[in-house]
Enzyme design. Sequence first.
Site, PDB file in Angstrom:
ATOM      1  N   ASN A  58       3.655   1.603   1.062  1.00 49.17           N
ATOM      2  CA  ASN A  58       3.469   3.234   1.323  1.00 49.17           C
ATOM      3  C   ASN A  58       4.247   3.653   2.623  1.00 49.17           C
ATOM      4  OD1 ASN A  58       2.158   5.634   1.437  1.00 49.17           O
ATOM      5  ND2 ASN A  58       0.488   4.799   2.828  1.00 49.17           N
ATOM      6  N   GLY A  59       4.956   4.668   1.966  1.00 48.96           N
ATOM      7  CA  GLY A  59       5.900   5.170   3.190  1.00 48.96           C
ATOM      8  C   GLY A  59       7.168   5.324   2.857  1.00 48.96           C
ATOM      9  N   GLU A  60       8.217   5.698   4.089  1.00 50.89           N
ATOM     10  CA  GLU A  60       9.571   5.996   3.849  1.00 50.89           C
ATOM     11  C   GLU A  60      10.222   4.970   4.858  1.00 50.89           C
ATOM     12  OE1 GLU A  60      10.573   7.222   1.375  1.00 50.89           O
ATOM     13  OE2 GLU A  60       8.950   8.581   0.667  1.00 50.89           O
ATOM     14  N   ASP A 104      14.213   2.298  -1.163  1.00 52.82           N
ATOM     15  CA  ASP A 104      14.033   1.626   0.298  1.00 52.82           C
ATOM     16  C   ASP A 104      13.143   0.452   0.320  1.00 52.82           C
ATOM     17  OD1 ASP A 104      11.916   3.550  -0.369  1.00 52.82           O
ATOM     18  OD2 ASP A 104      11.551   4.306   1.574  1.00 52.82           O
ATOM     19  N   CYS A 140       2.847   6.235  -1.584  1.00 56.14           N
ATOM     20  CA  CYS A 140       2.022   5.546  -2.500  1.00 56.14           C
ATOM     21  C   CYS A 140       0.725   5.372  -1.758  1.00 56.14           C
ATOM     22  CB  CYS A 140       2.436   4.563  -3.248  1.00 56.14           C
ATOM     23  SG  CYS A 140       2.523   3.045  -2.367  1.00 56.14           S
ATOM     24  N   ILE A 150       0.148  29.075   7.485  1.00 63.12           N
ATOM     25  CA  ILE A 150      -1.185  29.456   7.179  1.00 63.12           C
ATOM     26  C   ILE A 150      -1.892  30.314   8.261  1.00 63.12           C
ATOM     27  CG2 ILE A 150      -2.331  27.470   8.170  1.00 63.12           C
ATOM     28  CD1 ILE A 150      -4.186  27.487   5.514  1.00 63.12           C
ATOM     29  N   ARG A 189       2.302   5.276  -7.018  1.00 63.33           N
ATOM     30  CA  ARG A 189       3.361   5.808  -6.571  1.00 63.33           C
ATOM     31  C   ARG A 189       3.584   7.241  -6.530  1.00 63.33           C
ATOM     32  NH1 ARG A 189       9.666   4.909  -8.267  1.00 63.33           N
ATOM     33  NH2 ARG A 189      10.614   5.510  -6.585  1.00 63.33           N
TER      34      ARG A 189
END
Length: 635
Positions: A75-77, A100, A2, A288, A50
């Site tokens: 913000n994150g994991e 989490d 988020c 790419i 989020r």
Amino acid sequence: MCGFCGVVDFGRVEAVDGLVLAAMNRSLRHRGPDEHGSYTGPHVALAMHRLQVIDPASGRQPMSNEDGTVRLVFNGEIYNFRELRETLRSGGHVFRTNSDTEVVVHAYEEFGDGCLDRLRGMFGFAMWDAKRERLLLARDRLGIKPVHYWMQGGRLAFASEIKALLHLPDVAPRLDEQALDLYLAFGYVPAPRTIFRDVVKLPPAHYLVAERGGVAVRRYWDFAPADGPAKPARAYGDELLSRLRESVCAHLVSDVPLGAFLSGGLDSSTVVALMSELGGPPVKTFSIGFREGAFNELPYARAVAERYRTEHHELVVEAGAIAQLPTLLDHFDEPFGDSSAIPTYLVSKFARERVTVVLTGDGGDEVFGGYEWQRRYQLTRSMRFVPAGILKRLPRASGMVSAPGWLRAHQARLRNFLLDAVTPAEDGYVRRLTLFDAASRAALYTPELRARVNGWNSGEALLEWLRRPQTADFRNRMLYADTHFYCPEDCLTKVDRMTMAWSLEARVPLLDHTFVEFMAGVPPDLKLRRLTSKYLLRRTVRPLLPRVLLRKRKQGFSIPLGPWLRGPLREVLRDALCDGRARTRGWLEPATVEAFVSQHLRGERDHGHRLWALLALELWARRYLDVPRVSAAVS
């Protein structure tokens, strides 16, 4: 994943006007478009947007404990959240969700600030403890996720991105001229500074505590490189493969579609190979490339995709992509001089059409030893057998020979190489990571700017990291500095902003802190052996990857910048750097800038990276300094 923001003000009950908080939060919507939330209480206001990845249904934020006295925007994991949840549950904590984020709340209740030592993952977060009237602001160990803040008296504002802070009436977009010098030295502004005088980056592996008694910023983690072997080489290889598999597996936790960036390099190919080995549906891979063959790694990526039968997707980039440059640079909020942001931005958009999360190979050059300057040190060290008297004369002699215009760039590279061979290793390392050296910056600046930054030494920002580890081997010192300086400030900043621009979460299993700690203990001879970079990794993953990839020369994730600036971007370059606005800023000497442009366009010198950095600087100034305040702060 988020974007979050907030304000704490110990001087008044209402921390911030609700409309201002809403505007701050709205500017971060691209980081998390799935839902948004906010919380206001005495002296505090928190808000977030989020991106639903883990527990989409019930992981809403701001997250609170049972009685609402602790509130978190995150913000994150956290990759070990399930194990932590079981530990906390056995201690009596009650959980309402499977997210989490809630684990972080209860870990703070149980361990206080020590909860940071138990979190494995990438994160930036703000935790408000109402009972203690205390804010904990924290950033992950390697700097994968960003945190910025602004302070004035007893008032503290914070956000994932600077643009949110610029909605506060008290936060003025004023240029920090020392930060400008840092930018022109490196192509980015390293923490804790930002290009804005009053806005600060929270450095990686640091946390900030704000209470009525004041504000304190502290480091909570580091690693120590080891020079000597502690076990046989084969044992290091066996453990490396085991730890790689474990880290990749840990980074696959997700309740939404997941894939991988596949560049054709050794690091991302290793990640894709290990993802594929774990079984399940074919890995979705995204690559790419460019029509210019020297920059195109699609054939190598395709070889890996074919071997592991991934669901492979390719995109070829044309010079016309530069039309997206102003929008792309807006996501950094600061001038950013790494042109590989363009392919990262485009591959992120491409991947987001099919997945919400990608794994990347970022961090491999830092932990395994893969950068050009690391190999350059190995090569120059091998020249020490040349008598010192002769060696010292070579750099000057190489510059005395007149060369045709198209050869001058190669002549300059030869001279720099010979200079590295005769000067201290520290000087050569700093040269390799420097965009404009001190003499070039002095020539570039107007007399007024030169006088204002006189006495400031931007090179010390890098040397501080190079000198910090207590180790005798210079290779380890370079890897340590790369991990703490170049990686978070350039590579990870680029990946975070360019993926989040498209609401795509990027994960970096090679920068899992437990893996970084392990690799720090691997002796440097197993990382850089003679002129072979990533020696241990190459030897370990040989059975997993196509032979052609193991033999290929490192290419890097770069664009054909020099040719593009001489061709389709020629007018864009001239319009930005040689027009009236750029001339009247009072920062740079117009004649010096025009000389750089002319030398590059005539093919006499390759100033591509320098000109790109100047272009990014000018476009940033137009966006944030030349427009009315309200529109400058709109995302």
